[in-house]
Design a protein around this motif. Structure first.
Motif, mmCIF file in Angstrom:
data_model
loop_
_atom_site.group_PDB
_atom_site.id
_atom_site.type_symbol
_atom_site.label_atom_id
_atom_site.label_comp_id
_atom_site.label_asym_id
_atom_site.label_seq_id
_atom_site.Cartn_x
_atom_site.Cartn_y
_atom_site.Cartn_z
ATOM 1 N N TYR A 42 0.832 -1.206 0.000
ATOM 2 C CA TYR A 42 0.000 0.000 0.000
ATOM 3 C C TYR A 42 0.872 1.264 0.000
ATOM 4 N N PRO A 214 -8.626 -1.800 13.781
ATOM 5 C CA PRO A 214 -7.219 -1.374 13.711
ATOM 6 C C PRO A 214 -6.674 -1.296 12.287
ATOM 7 N N PHE A 215 -7.435 -1.814 11.295
ATOM 8 C CA PHE A 215 -7.018 -1.748 9.889
ATOM 9 C C PHE A 215 -8.220 -1.288 9.071
ATOM 10 N N GLU A 236 -5.668 3.637 10.547
ATOM 11 C CA GLU A 236 -5.292 3.343 9.162
ATOM 12 C C GLU A 236 -4.048 4.171 8.842
HETATM 13 C C1 LIG Z 1 -7.276 -5.800 4.277
HETATM 14 S S1 LIG Z 1 -7.191 -4.061 4.436
HETATM 15 C C2 LIG Z 1 -8.673 -3.652 5.354
HETATM 16 C C3 LIG Z 1 -9.891 -3.537 4.488
HETATM 17 C C4 LIG Z 1 -11.144 -3.065 5.193
HETATM 18 N N1 LIG Z 1 -11.716 -4.112 6.008
HETATM 19 C C5 LIG Z 1 -12.185 -2.565 4.204
HETATM 20 O O1 LIG Z 1 -13.335 -3.007 4.218
HETATM 21 O O2 LIG Z 1 -11.834 -1.723 3.372
HETATM 22 C C6 LIG Z 1 -5.879 -3.794 5.552
HETATM 23 C C7 LIG Z 1 -5.529 -2.332 5.811
HETATM 24 O O3 LIG Z 1 -4.530 -2.260 6.824
HETATM 25 C C8 LIG Z 1 -3.769 -1.091 6.604
HETATM 26 N N2 LIG Z 1 -2.531 -1.199 7.390
HETATM 27 C C9 LIG Z 1 -1.405 -1.893 7.122
HETATM 28 N N3 LIG Z 1 -0.507 -1.772 8.127
HETATM 29 C C10 LIG Z 1 -1.095 -0.982 9.075
HETATM 30 C C11 LIG Z 1 -0.682 -0.493 10.356
HETATM 31 N N4 LIG Z 1 0.526 -0.767 10.857
HETATM 32 N N5 LIG Z 1 -1.559 0.288 11.053
HETATM 33 C C12 LIG Z 1 -2.787 0.601 10.547
HETATM 34 N N6 LIG Z 1 -3.216 0.178 9.333
HETATM 35 C C13 LIG Z 1 -2.386 -0.604 8.605
HETATM 36 C C14 LIG Z 1 -3.590 -1.068 5.096
HETATM 37 O O4 LIG Z 1 -3.297 0.248 4.631
HETATM 38 C C15 LIG Z 1 -4.959 -1.577 4.618
HETATM 39 O O5 LIG Z 1 -5.818 -0.494 4.341
#
Ligand SMILES: C[S@@+](CC[C@H](N)C(=O)[O-])C[C@H]1O[C@@H](n2cnc3c(N)ncnc32)[C@H](O)[C@@H]1O
Length: 260
Positions: A42, A214-215, A236
Motif C-alpha cells: 500500500y 485497527p485496519f 489506518e
Molecule cells: C485488508 S485491508 C482492510 C480492508 C477493510 N476491512 C475494508 O473493508 O476496506 C488492511 C488495511 O490495513 C492497513 N494497514 C497496514 N498496516 C497498518 C498499520 N501498521 N496500522 C494501521 N493500518 C495498517 C492497510 O493500509 C490496509 O488499508
C-alpha cells in the motif's frame, strides 16, 4: 462532507501497533481484516506485511496489534478477524490458525472459526487449484462472559445455511461478494461486504457501543457501525483512504447520525 463531522467516528491516521491513546476498556468489539503477508504494497513505511518482512516478523507485528486490541476491549468484549489462508512465496500459509495462536498468547480465548461462504467468488489466476469460495471469521473473546446477542434477527433468509436449519445461528455464513458496486474504489479492491459486518456488529454490540477497527481501509466497519447507531474508532496508516471513507459515509442516512 468531512470525517470530522461524525462525532461518533474517530479515525487515527497512524499505525495500530500503538493504540495507547485509546482508553483501556473502551471498545466493545474489534472487527477487522488485517493486511495480508507479502501480498499488496500500500506504499506506506509502517505497513505490516510488505514483501521484505519474514512471516515470523509479520506475525510479531500483528501480535503487537492484537495486544493493543486486548487493552482497548472491555472485559466482555470480543474480537472478529476476517481472514483467509494465503499463498505466499510458493506455499500456502495457514494464516487464520497462526493468528489465533498469536492472539491466544496475548490472552484472547478462541470462541469459533466461522466459515464465510462466498457463492459469487470467481476463479483466480491459476487453473491448478480449486476455486476458493470461502474465507474465515475468527471469533475470539477477552473473557468467558462475553457479550453475544444470540437472539437478534438475521435477514439472509433461507439462503443462509447458518440459520435455515433452526433458530440458532451456526458457523457457516453465506454472504455474496459484490463486484463494481458503489463504494468500491480503485485504492482498495477488496473491502469486506457490509452484510457480513452487519451480522457481526449486531451479534457483538448494542446501540451506543464502540467498535474498533485497527485496519480501517475503506471504512466498511465504520460505515456499518455508524449505520447501526454504534460509535467507531479506526486506525489506518494510509491517509489516501480519507476521501473514500468520506464518500462512503456521506451515503449514510442523516437520521442514523443525528442520535449522537
Ligand atoms: C485488508 S485491508 C482492510 C480492508 C477493510 N476491512 C475494508 O473493508 O476496506 C488492511 C488495511 O490495513 C492497513 N494497514 C497496514 N498496516 C497498518 C498499520 N501498521 N496500522 C494501521 N493500518 C495498517 C492497510 O493500509 C490496509 O488499508
Amino acid at each position: 462532507m468531512s470525517l470530522d463531522k461524525f462525532s461518533n467516528l474517530e479515525v487515527k491516521w497512524q499505525s495500530s501497533e500503538d493504540m495507547s491513546d485509546v482508553e483501556s476498556g473502551t471498545a466493545q468489539a474489534v472487527i477487522t481484516s488485517p493486511p495480508y503477508w507479502d501480498l499488496k504494497d500500500y506504499g506506506h513505511e509502517n505497513q505490516i506485511g510488505t514483501a521484505d518482512e519474514s512471516y515470523e516478523i509479520y506475525h510479531d507485528r500483528l501480535q503487537g496489534v492484537w495486544e493493543e486490541c486486548y487493552q482497548t476491549l472491555s472485559e466482555d468484549g470480543t474480537m472478529w478477524i476476517v481472514v483467509d489462508t494465503v499463498m505466499g512465496r510458493g506455499d500456502m500459509r495457514l494464516l487464520p490458525y497462526h493468528i489465533i495462536e498469536r492472539a491466544e498468547e496475548v490472552g484472547f480465548i478462541p470462541q469459533d472459526i466461522v466459515t464465510w461462504y462466498k457463492p459469487t467468488a470467481i476463479a483466480g489466476m491459476t487453473d491448478r487449484n480449486v476455486v476458493n469460495k470461502k474465507e474465515y471469521v475468527l471469533y475470539l473473546s477477552k473473557s468467558q462472559n462475553h457479550k453475544f446477542n444470540q437472539d437478534i434477527e438475521h435477514d439472509n433468509g433461507n439462503e443462509d445455511p447458518a440459520i435455515s436449519e433452526g433458530q440458532k445461528l451456526g458457523n457457516l455464513w453465506r454472504f455474496p461478494v459484490k463486484r463494481g458496486t458503489a463504494g468500491q474504489n480503485v485504492l482498495h479492491k477488496a473491502p469486506y461486504p457490509r452484510s457480513l459486518i452487519e451480522r457481526i456488529v449486531r451479534l457483538s454490540t448494542d446501540e451506543g457501543d464502540v467498535v474498533l477497527d485497527p485496519f480501517l481501509g475503506s471504512g466498511t466497519t465504520a460505515y456499518v457501525a455508524l449505520d447501526l447507531a454504534r460509535s467507531c474508532i479506526g486506525y489506518e496508516i494510509n491517509s489516501e483512504f480519507k476521501e473514500v471513507i468520506d464518500e462512503r459515509l456521506s451515503e449514510l442516512k442523516q437520521s442514523s447520525l443525528a442520535e449522537f
